[in-house]
Scaffold this motif. Structure first.
Motif, PDB file in Angstrom:
ATOM      1  N   MET A 129      11.335  11.714   7.362  1.00  0.00           N
ATOM      2  CA  MET A 129      11.976  10.333   7.716  1.00  0.00           C
ATOM      3  C   MET A 129      13.443  10.226   8.118  1.00  0.00           C
ATOM      4  N   ARG A 130      13.848   9.351   8.715  1.00  0.00           N
ATOM      5  CA  ARG A 130      15.067   9.239   9.273  1.00  0.00           C
ATOM      6  C   ARG A 130      15.622   8.042   8.743  1.00  0.00           C
ATOM      7  N   ILE A 131      17.017   7.850   8.361  1.00  0.00           N
ATOM      8  CA  ILE A 131      17.619   6.712   8.016  1.00  0.00           C
ATOM      9  C   ILE A 131      17.512   5.283   8.590  1.00  0.00           C
ATOM     10  N   GLY A 132      17.005   4.286   7.701  1.00  0.00           N
ATOM     11  CA  GLY A 132      16.564   3.050   8.241  1.00  0.00           C
ATOM     12  C   GLY A 132      14.964   2.962   8.405  1.00  0.00           C
ATOM     13  N   GLY A 133      14.492   4.130   8.355  1.00  0.00           N
ATOM     14  CA  GLY A 133      12.972   4.025   8.546  1.00  0.00           C
ATOM     15  C   GLY A 133      12.173   3.368   7.374  1.00  0.00           C
ATOM     16  N   VAL A 134      11.263   2.973   7.815  1.00  0.00           N
ATOM     17  CA  VAL A 134      10.041   2.480   6.627  1.00  0.00           C
ATOM     18  C   VAL A 134       8.802   3.238   6.741  1.00  0.00           C
ATOM     19  N   ARG A 135       8.218   3.599   5.765  1.00  0.00           N
ATOM     20  CA  ARG A 135       7.166   4.199   5.908  1.00  0.00           C
ATOM     21  C   ARG A 135       6.117   4.054   4.617  1.00  0.00           C
ATOM     22  N   GLU A 136       4.990   3.835   4.984  1.00  0.00           N
ATOM     23  CA  GLU A 136       3.806   3.513   4.146  1.00  0.00           C
ATOM     24  C   GLU A 136       3.191   4.952   3.593  1.00  0.00           C
ATOM     25  N   VAL A 137       3.218   5.200   2.350  1.00  0.00           N
ATOM     26  CA  VAL A 137       2.853   6.775   1.922  1.00  0.00           C
ATOM     27  C   VAL A 137       1.505   6.373   0.958  1.00  0.00           C
ATOM     28  N   LEU A 138       0.422   7.085   1.274  1.00  0.00           N
ATOM     29  CA  LEU A 138      -0.757   7.085   0.418  1.00  0.00           C
ATOM     30  C   LEU A 138      -0.854   8.191  -0.285  1.00  0.00           C
ATOM     31  N   ILE A 139      -1.065   8.280  -1.541  1.00  0.00           N
ATOM     32  CA  ILE A 139      -0.856   9.465  -2.377  1.00  0.00           C
ATOM     33  C   ILE A 139      -2.155   9.570  -3.266  1.00  0.00           C
ATOM     34  N   PRO A 140      -2.955  10.589  -3.063  1.00  0.00           N
ATOM     35  CA  PRO A 140      -4.397  10.789  -3.699  1.00  0.00           C
ATOM     36  C   PRO A 140      -3.715  11.192  -5.138  1.00  0.00           C
ATOM     37  N   PRO A 141      -4.592  11.022  -6.221  1.00  0.00           N
ATOM     38  CA  PRO A 141      -4.211  11.336  -7.831  1.00  0.00           C
ATOM     39  C   PRO A 141      -3.816  12.740  -7.875  1.00  0.00           C
ATOM     40  N   ALA A 142      -4.327  13.835  -7.282  1.00  0.00           N
ATOM     41  CA  ALA A 142      -3.913  15.169  -7.512  1.00  0.00           C
ATOM     42  C   ALA A 142      -2.176  15.280  -7.398  1.00  0.00           C
ATOM     43  N   LEU A 143      -1.770  14.462  -6.413  1.00  0.00           N
ATOM     44  CA  LEU A 143      -0.367  14.549  -5.978  1.00  0.00           C
ATOM     45  C   LEU A 143       0.398  13.430  -6.624  1.00  0.00           C
ATOM     46  N   ALA A 144      -0.110  12.527  -7.332  1.00  0.00           N
ATOM     47  CA  ALA A 144       0.591  11.602  -8.239  1.00  0.00           C
ATOM     48  C   ALA A 144       0.439  11.759  -9.679  1.00  0.00           C
TER      49      ALA A 144
END
Length: 171
Positions: A129-144
């Protein structure tokens, strides 16, 4: 008597030769074992690294808005705004669970779940990511949170999480 001395000398020479052979055989075996252990150790680390890379592939990232200056790197201290939703495996947003403004943490330092770090650093062909960016992040249970229920049941066990994250500042 001379024959006995020759026999003794021959025997002594044979013993010294056998001792030399034994020493070289021992050295050869030690080198073999050392090499084998080194190869096995390297293979174990390679498998561990591969497993970590495979796990991070489970994180899905989509840039909603690309940022401008200041690209994020591991170990940076950042400030983010985020909203957390429960999600289905396909990324469909469910109920809103949490949100925060100006949340400060060190990326890659274990302060947040592994999938959150991985999502900010990039994945699925998306860069950091860069400053000011907006991102949707989908995380599976193993990494949550995996099989743990969190937040008094607000986040059920084995939940997929979807974060909408804005990178506000890199400190």
């Amino acid at each position: 008597k001379k024959k006995k001395k020759k026999t003794k000398n021959a025997t002594k020479s044979q013993k010294e030769e056998e001792k030399g052979i034994w020493k070289s055989e021992r050295k050869r075996r030690e080198m073999f074992l050392t090499t084998t252990l080194t190869i096995q150790t390297r293979a174990a680390f390679a498998l561990e690294d591969f497993a970590k890379r495979e796990e991070k592939k489970g994180v899905s990232c989509v840039d909603v808005k690309e940022g401008g200056k200041g690209q994020l790197e591991e170990n940076d201290v950042v400030s983010v705004n985020y909203t957390l939703y429960l999600s289905d495996e396909d990324g469909t947003m469910g109920s809103k669970i949490d949100s925060a403004k100006f949340f400060v943490f060190g990326v890659g330092t274990g302060e947040v779940i592994e999938g959150f770090d991985a999502g900010l650093l990039g994945g699925d062909g998306v860069g950091p990511m860069r400053i000011g960016g907006v991102r949707e992040v989908l995380i599976p249970p193993a990494l949550a949170y995996g099989a743990k229920e969190v937040g008094g049941g607000r986040i059920p066990a084995n939940s997929y999480l979807k974060f909408v994250v804005e990178l506000v500042q890199i400190k």
